[in-house]
Design a protein around this motif. Structure first.
Motif, mmCIF file in Angstrom:
data_model
loop_
_atom_site.group_PDB
_atom_site.id
_atom_site.type_symbol
_atom_site.label_atom_id
_atom_site.label_comp_id
_atom_site.label_asym_id
_atom_site.label_seq_id
_atom_site.Cartn_x
_atom_site.Cartn_y
_atom_site.Cartn_z
ATOM 1 N N ASP A 103 0.882 -1.169 0.000
ATOM 2 C CA ASP A 103 0.000 0.000 0.000
ATOM 3 C C ASP A 103 0.919 1.218 0.000
ATOM 4 O O ASP A 103 1.432 1.623 1.041
ATOM 5 N N LEU A 104 1.160 1.779 -1.183
ATOM 6 C CA LEU A 104 2.127 2.866 -1.337
ATOM 7 C C LEU A 104 1.479 4.215 -1.037
ATOM 8 O O LEU A 104 0.455 4.563 -1.635
ATOM 9 N N ARG A 105 2.107 4.969 -0.134
ATOM 10 C CA ARG A 105 1.586 6.278 0.250
ATOM 11 C C ARG A 105 2.694 7.325 0.117
ATOM 12 O O ARG A 105 3.694 7.271 0.828
ATOM 13 N N VAL A 106 2.489 8.243 -0.805
ATOM 14 C CA VAL A 106 3.499 9.255 -1.095
ATOM 15 C C VAL A 106 3.578 10.272 0.043
ATOM 16 O O VAL A 106 2.546 10.729 0.564
ATOM 17 N N VAL A 107 4.798 10.627 0.414
ATOM 18 C CA VAL A 107 5.042 11.720 1.358
ATOM 19 C C VAL A 107 5.587 12.887 0.536
ATOM 20 O O VAL A 107 6.661 12.784 -0.063
ATOM 21 N N ASP A 108 4.842 13.978 0.482
ATOM 22 C CA ASP A 108 5.212 15.134 -0.343
ATOM 23 C C ASP A 108 6.139 16.054 0.463
ATOM 24 O O ASP A 108 5.697 16.806 1.337
ATOM 25 N N PHE A 109 7.428 16.002 0.152
ATOM 26 C CA PHE A 109 8.405 16.814 0.878
ATOM 27 C C PHE A 109 8.253 18.290 0.543
ATOM 28 O O PHE A 109 8.545 19.148 1.377
#
Length: 224
Positions: free
Chosen positions: A31-37
Motif C-alpha cells: 500500500d504505497l503512500r506518497v510523502v510530499d516533501f
C-alpha cells in the motif's frame, strides 16, 4: 484477509525505491503512500507520530513501524519471500550482505549527502572537491568489492539492489568512467536489467538530478 504492508515513500528517494524494487521482486503488493516533501508532509504531526525521525521509507506492517530501507528490505524478504535468495539464511552470506548495507549507508549514501549538504542546503554553485573525492571513493571501493558477478557472490542479493540504486544518482552527478571502473559499470548494467528496474527508478533518478541542477543554477545566480 490480511491488509497490505503500508509504505510511506518519496519517488525521488533512492532508499524508498530500493524497498519498492525489493517488494516487486518478491511479488509483494504494498500500500504505497506518497510523502510530499515539497509540502513538508514529512514534518507533519501525523507523520512524526509514525516516525519521529521523519524519514522515508517508513513501513507499517501488522501495526508495527519500521524505518531505514535496509531494515525494511531484510524484514520483507525474511517474512514474505518464497525463497531466501535475496537475503540467505546462511550466516556468513548474510553477514556479508549486512556489511554491504553499512557500506551503502556510510560510503555511497555518505557521498550523496555531501551533495545535499553543499548544494541543496549549503548554497554552493558548483560541485565541491569533497563531493568528488567521496564519490570516487565510493566508486573505488565498489569496484574492489566486485570480485564476483554481484557484491556477494554470483547471485543478486539485497546488497546489489540498495547499492546500485544509490549509485544511479551519483552517476548522474559524477559520471562513472567505464574504463577506470569496468567491474562497477558492468555490474550496474546487470542489476539494471532486472524486471521493472527502469519503471521503478528512472523517474525518481530524474527528479533528484533535476533538483540538484536547479539548485546549482539558483545558487550560481544568487552568488553573482
Amino acid at each position: 484477509m490480511m491488509s497490505k504492508p503500508i509504505l510511506y515513500y518519496a519517488q525521488f528517494s533512492p532508499p524508498s525505491r530500493a524497498v519498492i524494487q525489493t517488494a516487486k521482486i518478491i511479488d509483494l503488493d504494498l500500500d504505497l503512500r506518497v510523502v510530499d516533501f515539497a509540502k513538508k508532509e514529512h514534518l507533519s504531526e501525523t507523520f512524526i507520530t509514525i516516525n519521529p525521525h521523519h524519514t522515508v521509507p517508513t513501513l507499517i506492517d501488522d501495526g508495527e513501524v519500521i524505518w531505514d530501507s535496509h531494515a525494511i528490505m531484510s524484514y520483507l524478504v525474511s517474512k514474505y519471500a518464497k525463497s531466501d535468495s535475496l537475503y540467505p539464511k546462511d550466516l556468513l552470506t548474510r553477514a556479508k550482505i549486512d556489511q554491504r548495507f553499512h557500506f551503502d549507508t556510510g560510503i555511497i549514501f555518505g557521498a550523496m549527502t555531501s551533495f545535499v549538504r553543499t548544494i541543496l542546503y549549503g548554497g554552493k554553485s558548483e560541485i565541491q572537491p569533497e563531493s568528488f573525492e567521496l564519490t570516487h571513493k565510493a566508486y573505488d571501493f565498489t569496484e574492489k568489492l566486485l570480485k564476483d558477478e554481484y557484491l556477494v557472490g554470483n547471485n543478486l542479493t539485497l546488497a546489489d539492489i540498495c547499492c546500485c540504486i544509490d549509485l544511479l544518482t551519483l552517476d548522474k552527478l559524477v559520471a562513472i568512467d567505464k574504463h577506470k571502473y569496468p567491474k562497477l559499470a558492468a555490474w550496474m548494467e546487470r542489476v539494471s536489467s532486472i524486471p521493472n528496474f527502469h519503471d521503478i527508478n528512472d523517474e525518481g533518478v530524474q527528479q533528484l538530478q533535476t533538483r540538484f541542477e536547479n539548485c546549482l543554477a539558483a545558487n550560481k545566480l544568487n552568488s553573482s
